[in-house]
Scaffold this motif. Structure first.
Motif, PDB file in Angstrom:
ATOM      1  N   ALA A 205     -42.312 -43.453   2.609  1.00 33.56           N
ATOM      2  CA  ALA A 205     -41.957 -44.265   1.439  1.00 33.56           C
ATOM      3  C   ALA A 205     -40.896 -45.293   1.797  1.00 33.56           C
ATOM      4  CB  ALA A 205     -41.483 -43.367   0.308  1.00 33.56           C
ATOM      5  N   VAL A 206     -39.890 -44.873   2.557  1.00 36.65           N
ATOM      6  CA  VAL A 206     -38.813 -45.787   2.948  1.00 36.65           C
ATOM      7  C   VAL A 206     -39.350 -46.904   3.834  1.00 36.65           C
ATOM      8  CG1 VAL A 206     -36.720 -45.972   4.354  1.00 36.65           C
ATOM      9  CG2 VAL A 206     -36.942 -44.130   2.684  1.00 36.65           C
ATOM     10  N   GLN A 207     -40.240 -46.532   4.761  1.00 34.42           N
ATOM     11  CA  GLN A 207     -40.798 -47.518   5.693  1.00 34.42           C
ATOM     12  C   GLN A 207     -41.964 -48.307   5.093  1.00 34.42           C
ATOM     13  OE1 GLN A 207     -41.547 -45.904   9.713  1.00 34.42           O
ATOM     14  NE2 GLN A 207     -40.403 -44.099   9.080  1.00 34.42           N
ATOM     15  N   ASN A 208     -42.412 -47.875   3.893  1.00 31.67           N
ATOM     16  CA  ASN A 208     -43.597 -48.457   3.272  1.00 31.67           C
ATOM     17  C   ASN A 208     -44.778 -48.426   4.250  1.00 31.67           C
ATOM     18  OD1 ASN A 208     -45.091 -49.635   1.200  1.00 31.67           O
ATOM     19  ND2 ASN A 208     -44.612 -51.718   1.876  1.00 31.67           N
ATOM     20  N   LYS A 209     -44.935 -47.283   4.917  1.00 30.93           N
ATOM     21  CA  LYS A 209     -45.994 -47.103   5.901  1.00 30.93           C
ATOM     22  C   LYS A 209     -47.252 -46.601   5.199  1.00 30.93           C
ATOM     23  CE  LYS A 209     -47.002 -44.780  10.287  1.00 30.93           C
ATOM     24  NZ  LYS A 209     -46.532 -43.773  11.280  1.00 30.93           N
ATOM     25  N   LYS A 210     -48.141 -47.499   4.886  1.00 31.02           N
ATOM     26  CA  LYS A 210     -49.326 -47.161   4.105  1.00 31.02           C
ATOM     27  C   LYS A 210     -50.306 -46.299   4.896  1.00 31.02           C
ATOM     28  CE  LYS A 210     -49.095 -51.114   0.979  1.00 31.02           C
ATOM     29  NZ  LYS A 210     -49.829 -52.265   0.404  1.00 31.02           N
ATOM     30  N   TYR A 211     -51.080 -45.531   4.146  1.00 33.58           N
ATOM     31  CA  TYR A 211     -52.074 -44.653   4.764  1.00 33.58           C
ATOM     32  C   TYR A 211     -53.343 -45.434   5.097  1.00 33.58           C
ATOM     33  CZ  TYR A 211     -49.264 -40.544   3.844  1.00 33.58           C
ATOM     34  OH  TYR A 211     -48.261 -39.621   3.871  1.00 33.58           O
ATOM     35  N   THR A 212     -53.931 -45.066   6.232  1.00 30.74           N
ATOM     36  CA  THR A 212     -55.181 -45.676   6.671  1.00 30.74           C
ATOM     37  C   THR A 212     -56.175 -44.560   6.981  1.00 30.74           C
ATOM     38  OG1 THR A 212     -54.564 -45.681   9.017  1.00 30.74           O
ATOM     39  CG2 THR A 212     -53.912 -47.606   7.688  1.00 30.74           C
ATOM     40  N   GLU A 213     -57.380 -44.940   7.324  1.00 29.20           N
ATOM     41  CA  GLU A 213     -58.425 -43.947   7.595  1.00 29.20           C
ATOM     42  C   GLU A 213     -58.039 -43.002   8.726  1.00 29.20           C
ATOM     43  OE1 GLU A 213     -63.174 -43.847   8.804  1.00 29.20           O
ATOM     44  OE2 GLU A 213     -62.297 -45.680   7.965  1.00 29.20           O
TER      45      GLU A 213
ATOM     46  N   HIS B 146     -59.388 -35.292   3.306  1.00 29.96           N
ATOM     47  CA  HIS B 146     -58.061 -34.739   3.063  1.00 29.96           C
ATOM     48  C   HIS B 146     -57.021 -35.509   3.868  1.00 29.96           C
ATOM     49  CE1 HIS B 146     -60.142 -31.060   1.566  1.00 29.96           C
ATOM     50  NE2 HIS B 146     -60.908 -31.209   2.634  1.00 29.96           N
ATOM     51  N   CYS B 147     -55.770 -35.309   3.469  1.00 29.75           N
ATOM     52  CA  CYS B 147     -54.635 -35.818   4.247  1.00 29.75           C
ATOM     53  C   CYS B 147     -53.666 -34.663   4.447  1.00 29.75           C
ATOM     54  CB  CYS B 147     -53.944 -36.971   3.523  1.00 29.75           C
ATOM     55  SG  CYS B 147     -52.485 -37.592   4.392  1.00 29.75           S
TER      56      CYS B 147
END
Length: 315
Positions: A66-74, A85-86
């Motif tokens: 959240a802090v790094q705004n590191k979005k999820y990818t495939e 799932h993740c």
């Protein structure tokens, strides 16, 4: 004559929660119990956007992304038992569509990031120091999603490892939001699947680590675990599984928490909200009677009075 020992508590003098506070609750299933109370009483709260997170490493991972705004990818997803799932999230976010899951994960990440920057109080409830590490990536997971256990190493975090994880959480939160008050608690739910002695070891590591961070300024500890183990040391305060607190026990701990952390003025508003909530659940014998119409009119007046004071409250 007293029939129980009581954990000594006193109301905080600063940083009290009121109806202007922004709350973020993260952690084990017990945080959901308390979160439901905040929702019922119409506080501004966000609880577990990634679902239940039992261990400190899972919470650290969420806050870090959240802090790094590191979005999820495939590449962050796995496909198992006909669903995507993740490992960072609870199975309630899992989906048959990877696109839907990615949307859910990144929306939850955005909400976490947004609330973390706004939060006046962040409540973190730790459930266990036992963690699972996925062998393929060496990463700690929040949920195994029923992937075969031989693909994981089960590890008990040491007190030092828990402390380092909590320091990381604290550092990241305060970098994003220096004004946030952090309240740690330990879930009273026993993780018996780990073993009775192992559960005790786990809880002791959590409690010991937390108390190495607690101060009188911005990091606090609320003794929900101790209240359940000591004041409510009777199985009548548990659900049928003899592990999870009953509704009565949750109400008891909530009242204790309220007495410590919620301002007196806010508790007055809580009383009005409670009256409205109960009134909305009322089922009349005769919906067309004058008495019921009068009751509904007074109920609407109460709603309008509360909503005129606090824009975020909706019934």
């Amino acid at each position: 004559m007293k029939f129980q020992t009581e954990i000594p508590l006193k109301q905080q003098t600063d940083n009290l929660i009121d109806y202007h506070s922004n709350l973020l609750l993260l952690g084990s299933c017990f945080v959901e119990n308390i979160g439901e109370k905040f929702n019922y009483f119409k506080f501004k709260s966000l609880q577990n956007p990634f679902g239940i997170l039992f261990n400190p490493k899972a919470i650290e991972t969420l806050i870090s992304r959240a802090v790094q705004n590191k979005k999820y990818t495939e590449s962050d997803l796995i496909f198992h038992n006909e669903q995507w799932h993740c490992f960072d999230a609870h199975s309630k976010l899992s989906d048959t569509s990877k696109e839907n899951l990615l949307d859910s994960l990144n929306e939850a990440l955005h909400r976490t990031q947004e609330r973390m920057h706004q939060a006046t109080h962040i409540i973190v409830t730790l459930g266990t120091a036992w963690v699972y590490r996925f062998k393929e990536t060496e990463a700690f997971v929040a949920n195994c999603h029923k992937v075969p256990q031989n693909q994981f190493d089960k590890v008990l975090l040491t007190t030092d490892e828990v402390r380092e994880s909590l320091i990381s959480i604290k550092t990241m939160v305060q970098a994003a939001n220096p004004k946030a008050t952090i309240i740690f608690t330990v879930s009273p739910v026993r993780h018996i699947k780990d073993g009775y002695v192992q559960n005790t070891r786990s809880k002791s590591h959590l409690i010991s680590a937390i108390h190495q961070l607690v101060n009188k300024k911005d990091v606090f500890y609320f003794p929900s675990y101790e209240i359940m183990m000591d004041e409510l040391r009777d199985y009548r305060f548990y659900n049928d599984d003899m592990l999870h607190p009953s509704a009565l026990a949750v109400n008891y701990v909530w009242e204790k928490f309220s007495s410590v952390w919620i301002s007196n003025k806010a508790q007055e508003t809580m009383g009005m909200v409670r009256d409205i909530q109960k009134g909305m659940q009322h089922k009349p014998f005769n919906p067309d009677s004058e008495a019921h119409k009068t009751f509904l009119k007074r109920l609407d007046e109460k709603k309008e009075m509360v909503q005129s004071r606090f824009d975020h409250i909706k019934f």
